[in-house]
Design a protein around this motif. Structure first.
Motif, PDB file in Angstrom:
ATOM      1  N   PHE A  10      39.546  52.426  57.036  1.00  0.00           N
ATOM      2  CA  PHE A  10      39.258  53.711  56.402  1.00  0.00           C
ATOM      3  C   PHE A  10      40.165  54.815  56.938  1.00  0.00           C
ATOM      4  O   PHE A  10      40.504  54.830  58.127  1.00  0.00           O
ATOM      5  CB  PHE A  10      37.802  54.107  56.660  1.00  0.00           C
ATOM      6  CG  PHE A  10      36.784  53.170  56.074  1.00  0.00           C
ATOM      7  CD1 PHE A  10      36.298  53.364  54.791  1.00  0.00           C
ATOM      8  CD2 PHE A  10      36.309  52.090  56.800  1.00  0.00           C
ATOM      9  CE1 PHE A  10      35.354  52.513  54.245  1.00  0.00           C
ATOM     10  CE2 PHE A  10      35.370  51.227  56.274  1.00  0.00           C
ATOM     11  CZ  PHE A  10      34.895  51.433  54.989  1.00  0.00           C
ATOM     12  N   THR A  11      40.507  55.765  56.059  1.00  0.00           N
ATOM     13  CA  THR A  11      41.335  56.903  56.464  1.00  0.00           C
ATOM     14  C   THR A  11      41.124  58.062  55.490  1.00  0.00           C
ATOM     15  O   THR A  11      40.517  57.893  54.416  1.00  0.00           O
ATOM     16  CB  THR A  11      42.827  56.508  56.480  1.00  0.00           C
ATOM     17  OG1 THR A  11      43.586  57.577  57.038  1.00  0.00           O
ATOM     18  CG2 THR A  11      43.340  56.240  55.076  1.00  0.00           C
ATOM     19  N   ASN A  12      41.638  59.212  55.869  1.00  0.00           N
ATOM     20  CA  ASN A  12      41.638  60.372  54.966  1.00  0.00           C
ATOM     21  C   ASN A  12      43.039  60.710  54.474  1.00  0.00           C
ATOM     22  O   ASN A  12      43.207  61.604  53.647  1.00  0.00           O
ATOM     23  CB  ASN A  12      41.030  61.599  55.660  1.00  0.00           C
ATOM     24  CG  ASN A  12      39.522  61.473  55.793  1.00  0.00           C
ATOM     25  OD1 ASN A  12      38.839  61.044  54.873  1.00  0.00           O
ATOM     26  ND2 ASN A  12      39.001  61.841  56.948  1.00  0.00           N
ATOM     27  N   THR A  56      30.055  55.703  54.214  1.00  0.00           N
ATOM     28  CA  THR A  56      31.452  55.561  54.624  1.00  0.00           C
ATOM     29  C   THR A  56      31.976  56.837  55.297  1.00  0.00           C
ATOM     30  O   THR A  56      33.190  57.013  55.435  1.00  0.00           O
ATOM     31  CB  THR A  56      32.337  55.221  53.406  1.00  0.00           C
ATOM     32  OG1 THR A  56      32.184  56.241  52.417  1.00  0.00           O
ATOM     33  CG2 THR A  56      31.944  53.881  52.811  1.00  0.00           C
ATOM     34  N   GLU A  93      36.736  52.308  65.988  1.00  0.00           N
ATOM     35  CA  GLU A  93      37.442  53.501  65.551  1.00  0.00           C
ATOM     36  C   GLU A  93      38.549  53.835  66.534  1.00  0.00           C
ATOM     37  O   GLU A  93      38.526  53.407  67.694  1.00  0.00           O
ATOM     38  CB  GLU A  93      36.492  54.699  65.447  1.00  0.00           C
ATOM     39  CG  GLU A  93      35.981  55.194  66.793  1.00  0.00           C
ATOM     40  CD  GLU A  93      35.190  56.492  66.700  1.00  0.00           C
ATOM     41  OE1 GLU A  93      35.037  57.013  65.578  1.00  0.00           O
ATOM     42  OE2 GLU A  93      34.718  56.971  67.753  1.00  0.00           O
ATOM     43  N   TYR A 117      34.937  59.182  54.028  1.00  0.00           N
ATOM     44  CA  TYR A 117      36.363  58.851  54.030  1.00  0.00           C
ATOM     45  C   TYR A 117      36.873  58.812  52.593  1.00  0.00           C
ATOM     46  O   TYR A 117      36.133  58.477  51.656  1.00  0.00           O
ATOM     47  CB  TYR A 117      36.604  57.489  54.694  1.00  0.00           C
ATOM     48  CG  TYR A 117      36.690  57.526  56.196  1.00  0.00           C
ATOM     49  CD1 TYR A 117      37.806  58.061  56.830  1.00  0.00           C
ATOM     50  CD2 TYR A 117      35.668  57.003  56.988  1.00  0.00           C
ATOM     51  CE1 TYR A 117      37.905  58.086  58.215  1.00  0.00           C
ATOM     52  CE2 TYR A 117      35.756  57.028  58.373  1.00  0.00           C
ATOM     53  CZ  TYR A 117      36.880  57.560  58.980  1.00  0.00           C
ATOM     54  OH  TYR A 117      36.966  57.588  60.361  1.00  0.00           O
ATOM     55  N   ASP A 123      40.831  59.874  62.734  1.00  0.00           N
ATOM     56  CA  ASP A 123      40.313  59.694  61.372  1.00  0.00           C
ATOM     57  C   ASP A 123      40.635  58.299  60.849  1.00  0.00           C
ATOM     58  O   ASP A 123      41.136  58.128  59.726  1.00  0.00           O
ATOM     59  CB  ASP A 123      40.882  60.758  60.420  1.00  0.00           C
ATOM     60  CG  ASP A 123      40.096  62.056  60.471  1.00  0.00           C
ATOM     61  OD1 ASP A 123      38.945  62.027  60.935  1.00  0.00           O
ATOM     62  OD2 ASP A 123      40.638  63.091  60.066  1.00  0.00           O
TER      63      ASP A 123
END
Length: 231
Positions: free
Chosen positions: A208-210, A184, A95, A187, A100
């Motif tokens: 992964f992201t927002n 997950t 990460e 996300y 995020d």
């Protein structure tokens, strides 16, 4: 007679003073030489503390070696526990703290599968095996469906210049709108990448992201450029 005695006293006094000055100077010289005395103080040796390699990274490194893949841990990232359950099974994860953003890796050697496939091609009595060089297609579709719950995702072939960067022969990318899942970490979006090198192995990466913004795609470059197949 008195003059001779007086002159003798003066000579003796001068000799005493000369002796005193000479010895005092020598003592000063010696005292000045003592601190240095031509010897240098020992320089302390500095030992760099190498951070310990985690069990997860050791196991991941073994899988990388089996699939002929090189990996360099990227700057700005931190190792996290990879998800490994009945729904999703990954080998390594990282990460970017407070960003995020995280990435999961799965690598598989196809060398033994390819050897078995070649043997089956020459054996008419055995059932035909699937070509291992096409397994990356099924891997990508299965995971994209598991992450989204349907087949509503954008998929495209990896361009040749990107394949060359990874020393890969084929690959696809899937832009996903994720299900709201604890696995997950809730996300919202992900980019799934599959890469394949003929007769050698497969790589799968999920970022992964927002937020689907330019920063997301910059982070993807930082995260996914850390590994590639050996030439």
């Amino acid at each position: 007679m008195k003059a001779i005695v007086k002159q003798t006293k003066q000579i003796l006094l001068q000799l005493v003073l000369l002796f005193f000055v000479t010895n005092s100077g020598g003592a000063q010289v010696k005292r000045q030489q003592l601190p240095g005395s031509g010897k240098r103080k020992p320089v302390p040796v500095r030992i760099k503390n190498t951070p310990p390699v985690s069990v997860q990274l050791k196991e991941f490194s073994q899988l990388l070696a089996q699939a002929s893949i090189t990996f360099t841990f990227p700057k700005g990232f931190k190792e996290i526990a990879a998800v490994n359950n009945e729904d999703f099974s990954f080998d390594y994860a990282m990460e970017m703290p407070n960003k995020d953003f995280e990435v999961w890796f799965q690598v598989k050697s196809q060398k033994e599968n390819w050897a078995s496939y070649e043997r089956s091609q020459n054996d008419n009595s055995s059932s035909q095996l699937a070509n291992p060089d096409s397994l990356y297609l099924d891997m990508g579709k299965a995971h994209a469906t598991a992450f989204t719950g349907d087949r509503n995702y954008f998929v495209r072939n990896m361009p040749q210049n990107v394949l060359d960067r990874y020393n890969a022969d084929a690959g696809k990318s899937y832009l996903l709108n994720l299900l709201d899942l604890p696995a997950t970490k809730h996300y919202k979006y992900a980019l799934l990448i599959t890469l394949q090198r003929n007769h050698t192995g497969t790589i799968m990466m999920v970022c992964f992201t927002n937020e689907k913004d330019p920063e997301f795609f910059k982070n993807i470059d930082r995260a996914t450029n850390c590994l590639k197949f050996k030439p």
